[in-house]
Design a protein around this motif. Structure first.
Motif, PDB file in Angstrom:
ATOM      1  N   TYR A   1       0.866  -1.176   0.000  1.00 19.35           N
ATOM      2  CA  TYR A   1       0.000   0.000   0.000  1.00 19.35           C
ATOM      3  C   TYR A   1       0.905   1.229   0.000  1.00 19.35           C
ATOM      4  O   TYR A   1       1.776   1.361   0.862  1.00 19.35           O
ATOM      5  CB  TYR A   1      -0.914   0.047   1.234  1.00 19.35           C
ATOM      6  CG  TYR A   1      -1.581   1.394   1.372  1.00 19.35           C
ATOM      7  CD1 TYR A   1      -2.741   1.680   0.663  1.00 19.35           C
ATOM      8  CD2 TYR A   1      -1.010   2.392   2.147  1.00 19.35           C
ATOM      9  CE1 TYR A   1      -3.327   2.922   0.739  1.00 19.35           C
ATOM     10  CE2 TYR A   1      -1.594   3.645   2.231  1.00 19.35           C
ATOM     11  CZ  TYR A   1      -2.751   3.901   1.519  1.00 19.35           C
ATOM     12  OH  TYR A   1      -3.310   5.155   1.591  1.00 19.35           O
ATOM     13  N   THR A   2       0.719   2.123  -0.942  1.00 19.41           N
ATOM     14  CA  THR A   2       1.547   3.320  -1.040  1.00 19.41           C
ATOM     15  C   THR A   2       0.686   4.566  -1.046  1.00 19.41           C
ATOM     16  O   THR A   2      -0.276   4.668  -1.804  1.00 19.41           O
ATOM     17  CB  THR A   2       2.409   3.298  -2.318  1.00 19.41           C
ATOM     18  OG1 THR A   2       3.293   2.163  -2.276  1.00 19.41           O
ATOM     19  CG2 THR A   2       3.246   4.566  -2.434  1.00 19.41           C
ATOM     20  N   GLU A   3       1.038   5.511  -0.164  1.00 18.87           N
ATOM     21  CA  GLU A   3       0.416   6.835  -0.180  1.00 18.87           C
ATOM     22  C   GLU A   3       1.485   7.853  -0.578  1.00 18.87           C
ATOM     23  O   GLU A   3       2.495   8.005   0.116  1.00 18.87           O
ATOM     24  CB  GLU A   3      -0.143   7.202   1.192  1.00 18.87           C
ATOM     25  CG  GLU A   3      -0.725   8.620   1.230  1.00 18.87           C
ATOM     26  CD  GLU A   3      -1.063   9.103   2.623  1.00 18.87           C
ATOM     27  OE1 GLU A   3      -0.915  10.314   2.881  1.00 18.87           O
ATOM     28  OE2 GLU A   3      -1.455   8.265   3.467  1.00 18.87           O
ATOM     29  N   GLU A   4       1.262   8.528  -1.682  1.00 15.87           N
ATOM     30  CA  GLU A   4       2.157   9.601  -2.092  1.00 15.87           C
ATOM     31  C   GLU A   4       1.792  10.871  -1.331  1.00 15.87           C
ATOM     32  O   GLU A   4       0.626  11.236  -1.253  1.00 15.87           O
ATOM     33  CB  GLU A   4       2.059   9.831  -3.602  1.00 15.87           C
ATOM     34  CG  GLU A   4       2.536   8.660  -4.436  1.00 15.87           C
ATOM     35  CD  GLU A   4       2.525   8.966  -5.924  1.00 15.87           C
ATOM     36  OE1 GLU A   4       2.411  10.154  -6.294  1.00 15.87           O
ATOM     37  OE2 GLU A   4       2.610   8.009  -6.702  1.00 15.87           O
ATOM     38  N   TRP A   5       2.803  11.523  -0.778  1.00 14.61           N
ATOM     39  CA  TRP A   5       2.575  12.747  -0.026  1.00 14.61           C
ATOM     40  C   TRP A   5       2.588  13.922  -0.987  1.00 14.61           C
ATOM     41  O   TRP A   5       3.647  14.318  -1.502  1.00 14.61           O
ATOM     42  CB  TRP A   5       3.618  12.875   1.074  1.00 14.61           C
ATOM     43  CG  TRP A   5       3.435  11.831   2.146  1.00 14.61           C
ATOM     44  CD1 TRP A   5       2.275  11.208   2.493  1.00 14.61           C
ATOM     45  CD2 TRP A   5       4.439  11.273   3.008  1.00 14.61           C
ATOM     46  NE1 TRP A   5       2.478  10.313   3.520  1.00 14.61           N
ATOM     47  CE2 TRP A   5       3.794  10.338   3.852  1.00 14.61           C
ATOM     48  CE3 TRP A   5       5.808  11.490   3.156  1.00 14.61           C
ATOM     49  CZ2 TRP A   5       4.475   9.615   4.824  1.00 14.61           C
ATOM     50  CZ3 TRP A   5       6.488  10.771   4.126  1.00 14.61           C
ATOM     51  CH2 TRP A   5       5.832   9.837   4.950  1.00 14.61           C
ATOM     52  N   ALA A   6       1.409  14.473  -1.243  1.00 16.43           N
ATOM     53  CA  ALA A   6       1.189  15.441  -2.315  1.00 16.43           C
ATOM     54  C   ALA A   6       2.160  16.609  -2.245  1.00 16.43           C
ATOM     55  O   ALA A   6       2.297  17.262  -1.204  1.00 16.43           O
ATOM     56  CB  ALA A   6      -0.245  15.961  -2.253  1.00 16.43           C
ATOM     57  N   GLY A   7       2.825  16.842  -3.368  1.00 18.14           N
ATOM     58  CA  GLY A   7       3.705  17.991  -3.504  1.00 18.14           C
ATOM     59  C   GLY A   7       5.025  17.890  -2.782  1.00 18.14           C
ATOM     60  O   GLY A   7       5.812  18.839  -2.773  1.00 18.14           O
ATOM     61  N   GLN A   8       5.330  16.729  -2.182  1.00 14.33           N
ATOM     62  CA  GLN A   8       6.540  16.602  -1.367  1.00 14.33           C
ATOM     63  C   GLN A   8       7.585  15.688  -1.990  1.00 14.33           C
ATOM     64  O   GLN A   8       8.687  15.550  -1.444  1.00 14.33           O
ATOM     65  CB  GLN A   8       6.173  16.084   0.030  1.00 14.33           C
ATOM     66  CG  GLN A   8       5.166  16.950   0.756  1.00 14.33           C
ATOM     67  CD  GLN A   8       5.643  18.367   0.982  1.00 14.33           C
ATOM     68  OE1 GLN A   8       6.840  18.628   1.101  1.00 14.33           O
ATOM     69  NE2 GLN A   8       4.705  19.312   1.043  1.00 14.33           N
TER      70      GLN A   8
END
Length: 279
Positions: free
Chosen positions: A8-15
């Motif tokens: 499970y991967t969550e990309e940290w927006a704009g970072q």
């Protein structure tokens, strides 16, 4: 190297960064009237809940967030009896609040009832105080709830919200904080999650400014680790209607028999120290 579908991967927006957790199985997936709720079983972080693809809570690290969202505020108040939790649908913050013997009433106002019902099934340890005689669960708009509250209704208000987008954006506004001020008793304390100090310093400054503009006497931000949230470092900003944020009942918080896994009186004091880049 790219990760396969067993992560499970969550990309940290704009970072330009992300977090990935190795998953064993997806055990729940539903679209509530407000958001998509998914539950995974992970290899090393236990059960994971996500809302609209963003990490909300895991078995392994939720205790740091829930303890720091509740105990600093309750030990800063001289005698908290009536507590309001806005959001907090997984009920972990409510559970921590009810560890305080002085609390006579703890009301939780969560917009999405399905979050709580799913948490009751998959995070029973967080929900084990839901049937406490002092607990009241309401499924309603927290912004309107505070706006409609009678003056002097609460000693402590805890804003356990999602990120400041969509319906939650209003929970970070000067208007909302003015309504909190009105709803609080004279020694009242309010605390709200205020995102990552590394990624969202501008938001923290904005929250502090809005609290002061709303009429709170003293404001400070607490910092603590939260490895599954963006940057792995999180914050909660606390404001006092009267008195000082730096003054808390250290002796009571150090008392034997008060069960925590992260919070203690030394952590409380240290969490108020500001990093140089945020001064």
């Amino acid at each position: 190297m790219s990760l396969d579908k067993t992560w499970y991967t969550e990309e940290w927006a704009g970072q330009g960064s992300a977090i990935s957790l190795k998953i064993k199985d997806k055990v729940h997936d539903e679209q509530s009237p407000y958001q998509r709720i998914e539950i995974y079983e992970t290899e090393t972080f236990g059960t994971l809940m996500t809302l609209d693809g963003l990490v909300m809570v895991t078995d392994r690290d939720n205790f740091m967030y829930h303890e720091m969202m509740s105990h600093p505020a309750l030990f800063t108040h001289p005698d908290p009896k009536r507590v309001l939790v806005i959001g907090g649908g997984d009920c972990g913050t409510l559970h921590e609040v009810l560890k305080h013997p002085s609390v006579e009433l703890a009301e939780q106002v969560e917009l999405d009832e399905r979050v709580t019902r799913v948490a009751e099934k998959f995070f029973p340890e967080l929900c084990e105080s839901n049937n406490d005689s002092r607990a009241r669960l309401h499924f309603a708009d927290g912004i309107k709830w505070v706006a409609d509250a009678k003056p002097g209704s609460y000693d402590v208000i805890i804003v356990d919200s999602t990120d400041p987008v969509g319906p939650a954006a209003g929970l970070f506004s000067e208007t909302f904080y003015k309504n909190c001020l009105k709803a609080l008793r004279p020694n009242g304390v309010v605390v709200g999650q205020s995102e990552s100090p590394l990624f969202h310093a501008d938001l923290i400054r904005s929250v502090q400014k809005s609290f002061k503009a709303a009429g709170f006497r003293d404001v400070a931000t607490l910092f603590f680790p939260q490895c599954t949230y963006p940057s792995g470092w999180w914050s909660a900003t606390m404001a006092c209607k009267q008195g000082s944020v730096a003054q808390f009942r250290a002796q009571d918080s150090a008392a034997k028999g008060f069960a925590t896994r992260y919070y203690n009186h030394e952590i409380h004091a240290a969490a108020l120290a500001r990093p140089e880049f945020l001064r």
